[in-house]
Design a protein around this motif. Structure first.
Motif, short mmCIF file in Angstrom:
data_model
loop_
_atom_site.label_atom_id
_atom_site.label_comp_id
_atom_site.label_asym_id
_atom_site.label_seq_id
_atom_site.Cartn_x
_atom_site.Cartn_y
_atom_site.Cartn_z
N ALA A 1 -4.09 -0.64 -18.63
CA ALA A 1 -3.26 0.09 -17.65
C ALA A 1 -4.10 1.13 -16.93
CB ALA A 1 -2.08 0.75 -18.36
N GLY A 2 -4.97 1.82 -17.68
CA GLY A 2 -5.85 2.82 -17.08
C GLY A 2 -6.78 2.18 -16.06
N ALA B 1 -1.45 -6.63 2.08
CA ALA B 1 -0.95 -7.83 1.41
C ALA B 1 -1.82 -8.19 0.21
CB ALA B 1 -0.89 -8.99 2.39
N ILE B 2 -3.13 -8.17 0.42
CA ILE B 2 -4.04 -8.53 -0.68
C ILE B 2 -3.90 -7.53 -1.83
CG2 ILE B 2 -6.46 -8.72 -1.36
CD1 ILE B 2 -7.04 -9.85 1.37
N SER B 3 -3.83 -6.25 -1.49
CA SER B 3 -3.71 -5.23 -2.54
C SER B 3 -2.45 -5.48 -3.36
CB SER B 3 -3.63 -3.84 -1.93
OG SER B 3 -4.78 -3.61 -1.14
N LEU B 4 -1.34 -5.73 -2.65
CA LEU B 4 -0.08 -5.94 -3.36
C LEU B 4 -0.18 -7.13 -4.31
CD1 LEU B 4 2.62 -5.24 -0.62
CD2 LEU B 4 1.95 -3.80 -2.56
N ILE B 5 -0.78 -8.23 -3.81
CA ILE B 5 -0.89 -9.42 -4.64
C ILE B 5 -1.76 -9.15 -5.88
CG2 ILE B 5 -1.84 -11.76 -4.72
CD1 ILE B 5 -0.99 -11.95 -1.71
N VAL B 6 -2.91 -8.49 -5.63
CA VAL B 6 -3.81 -8.23 -6.75
C VAL B 6 -3.14 -7.34 -7.81
CG1 VAL B 6 -5.93 -7.04 -7.42
CG2 VAL B 6 -5.93 -8.57 -5.45
N PHE B 7 -2.43 -6.30 -7.36
CA PHE B 7 -1.80 -5.41 -8.34
C PHE B 7 -0.67 -6.10 -9.08
CE2 PHE B 7 -3.55 -2.07 -5.49
CZ PHE B 7 -4.66 -1.90 -6.29
N THR C 1 -0.77 -6.45 -13.02
CA THR C 1 0.32 -5.86 -13.79
C THR C 1 0.98 -6.90 -14.69
OG1 THR C 1 0.69 -4.44 -11.90
CG2 THR C 1 2.34 -4.37 -13.62
N VAL C 2 1.18 -8.10 -14.12
CA VAL C 2 1.77 -9.17 -14.91
C VAL C 2 0.85 -9.51 -16.09
CG1 VAL C 2 2.33 -11.63 -14.91
CG2 VAL C 2 3.10 -10.16 -13.04
N THR D 1 -0.45 -9.31 -21.90
CA THR D 1 -1.31 -9.03 -23.06
C THR D 1 -0.67 -7.99 -23.95
OG1 THR D 1 -2.53 -7.49 -21.69
CG2 THR D 1 -3.56 -9.62 -22.08
N SER D 2 0.00 -6.98 -23.36
CA SER D 2 0.57 -5.97 -24.25
C SER D 2 1.78 -6.53 -24.98
CB SER D 2 0.91 -4.68 -23.50
OG SER D 2 1.78 -4.95 -22.45
#
Lengths: 339, 265
Positions: free
Chosen positions: B192-193, B243-249, B253-254, B259-260
């Motif tokens: 997350a960090g 758009a790219i930033s949103l997709i990458v984040f 995040t998913v 993993t958590s």
């Protein structure tokens, strides 16, 4: 086996010690004390996680005071089990063996042995958050004992479990103690645990080790009012037998006794009753309440008006009237055991 | 619900909705901007792609460095009590309150060619800082590290120190206890960090513009276009980067949630 010498730990507002304690090999020693008495600090110091102002700790004759936790030959179980959440039960139990580079075969054999002993073989592949509280406690015990250690240090191992599980685990601890020939130090606030498990107990109150000794002795003959209160030993009084042999002289006033045995300045009173009317061998008391113990026996809890001491009176079916404030305590059959 | 409770619910819902709309609305406006082929224009823009590459690459390196150096610091803050701890915490948060161009200037004071560290890195070792990739990474690290440390520290607080003590009683030293017990349990917090640090790095403009205007990161390029050609010139690049930033984040995040979740079950 365990020797604690002049241990003293000071933090602002609290002093623990000086503690001097000797626990022989093979004993099941229960250190009993209310919360805030310093039990956990003593465990943390013994285990090597907390320095103290002074004190020496010897385990099996070796001075381990300056040693790291791992070198102290103590198996340690904390109250919340503290299983590693990311490892399966099997890997939790085998942790110390893996860290000590035992072969996978050795590890598997030892884990199987321990899980059979503690009856958790069916949960080996589960993660800790998928097992019950009882299983978690058994797994924590197995993990602590994976590398053989002569001393088992248990910090409130049975706290917050339901009564049935409490009894099961108590019995298993007693079995484990016998079976493995361990010296056990068990820290608890529960008197029931102390009574049922301990061969010897120590009573720690407000940082002071008030009394140690064989369990029955301590429960029968508390050294002082503090110990009697901590162990909920009823009808402990401090006083002397009067010149006539028929009364017990307290700090304030006196009470009649029918028979006295032994010598000393402390006594326990037995065979006290409630009386319907006042008489020569009764004393007036304020009724503080009535209660029923775990075994279903009713008792009244009273304070003598003259001396101010509090007594517990076992009751037969005749409970005092619900609105009664005052009662008479009948000492006509009372028995005092002095020590 | 009572009439009073309804009143409060409606009031709070309205106020929350205004803020959400204010935050999300402009971003949607960029994504829906006319001409609709802004994306297509952006996609054909090689200069833009290379700037996005610089942004993402440097932000990833900065977030990794943040996690690498930040985790021990977070551990110290979470586990030890010592004199001056509050001061240390305040110092870590300092980059969050310093205006970003000042952060860039501060970095220049140390890393410029004739300055203290600059003379060593650039002069002796030949590592260019100012106007080069390392400069971009440093600016991103400067602004993102506080967030990484904070996130990891929260994760460490969630792992009972008892676990480390148990590990030590089972025969390992403090460092191995950290590696074998604490680290696996704070992996979600470190992830997350990393994501937060990465996001912060990509969004950074002010300090990068001062210390390393070239090679241009995507925000610097967009600023460049805006100041030369105005809104219309900047829009395609802005829409594509957004758009790219949103997709990458979203992906990160998913992935992190997976993993958590895997870790706790």
């Amino acid at each position: 086996m365990i020797h604690i010498e002049d241990m003293r730990l000071e933090v602002p507002g609290f002093t623990l010690g000086p503690i001097n304690l000797e626990i022989d090999e093979g004993q099941y020693f229960v250190l009993c004390g209310p919360s805030g008495s310093g039990k956990t600090s003593l465990v943390e110091w013994t285990a090597g996680f907390r320095p103290a102002q002074s004190g020496r700790l010897l385990v099996g004759g070796t001075d381990v005071t300056a040693m790291r936790p791992a070198e102290r030959k103590l198996a340690l179980v904390f109250q919340d089990s503290a299983l590693f959440p990311h490892l399966s039960v099997r890997d939790n139990i085998g942790f110390s063996l893996r860290m000590a580079k035992h072969s996978p075969d050795q590890i598997r054999r030892r884990v199987d042995e321990l899980t059979e002993l503690l009856r958790i073989g069916h949960r080996l592949d589960a993660l800790p958050n998928r097992i019950s509280g009882g299983e978690a406690r058994r797994a924590a015990l197995a993990r602590a004992l994976a590398l053989p250690k002569p001393v088992l240090l248990l910090d409130e191992p049975l706290s917050s479990v339901d009564p049935a599980l409490h009894r099961d685990l108590r019995r298993e601890l007693a079995q484990l103690h016998r079976h493995l020939g361990l010296t056990v130090i068990h820290i608890t606030h529960s008197i029931a645990e102390a009574r049922s498990l301990a061969t010897e107990i120590g009573v720690l109150v407000s940082g002071a080790l008030e009394q140690t000794g064989p369990t029955a002795d301590v429960f029968e003959r508390p050294d002082n009012a503090v110990v009697a209160r901590a162990l909920t030993v009823p009808n402990f009084v401090e006083g002397r037998i009067g010149p006539d042999g028929q009364s017990l002289e307290l700090e304030q006033g006196s009470i009649p006794i029918a028979s006295g045995r032994g010598e000393g300045k402390r006594a326990r009173l037995f065979d006290l009753k409630l009386a319907e009317t006042a008489g020569a061998l009764t004393r007036d008391a304020e009724l503080l309440g009535t209660e029923i113990d775990e075994r279903g026996r009713p008792s009244a809890w009273v304070r003598l008006r003259e001396s101010g001491i509090e007594l517990e009176i076992e009751l037969d079916e005749t409970l005092p009237a619900r609105d009664a404030r005052s009662v008479h305590i009948d000492f006509s059959e009372s028995r005092a055991e002095f020590y | 619900m009572t009439a009073k409770a309804w009143g409060m619910t409606i009031l709070f819902a309205l106020l929350s909705a205004f803020l959400l709309a204010f935050l999300v609305g402009p971003l949607i406006a960029v994504l829906l901007a006319r001409p609709h082929d802004a994306f297509v224009l952006g996609m054909r823009d090689h200069e833009l792609w290379s700037a996005i590459g610089v942004s993402f690459g440097c932000a990833a390196i900065a977030a990794l460095l943040g996690a690498l150096f930040g985790t021990p610091l977070a551990y110290v803050l979470a586990r030890y009590s010592f004199r001056g701890k509050r001061l240390v915490r305040a110092l870590i948060n300092l980059p969050l309150v310093v205006p970003h161009p000042i952060a860039g200037i501060a970095l220049l004071m140390v890393f410029a060619r004739h300055r203290l560290l600059g003379s060593i890195l650039d002069g002796r070792l030949g590592i260019e800082i100012v106007g080069a990739i390392p400069g971009v990474v440093m600016a991103m690290l400067f602004v993102s590290a506080p967030l990484v440390v904070r996130t990891v520290e929260e994760g460490i607080h969630g792992v009972s120190p008892r676990l480390e003590q148990v590990a030590e009683s089972l025969g390992v030293g403090p460092l191995r206890a950290f590696i074998h017990v604490t680290l696996p349990n704070i992996r979600p917090a470190i992830a997350a960090g990393f994501i937060i640090g990465f996001a912060r790095g990509i969004s950074e403009f002010g300090s990068i513009a001062v210390i390393a205007y070239f090679p241009r990161t995507a925000p610097v390029l967009i600023w460049d276009r805006f100041s030369s050609w105005g809104l219309k010139g900047a829009l395609p690049a802005a829409a594509l980067l957004l758009a790219i930033s949103l997709i990458v984040f979203l992906l990160l995040t998913v992935l992190e949630a997976r993993t958590s979740r895997h870790d706790t079950h």
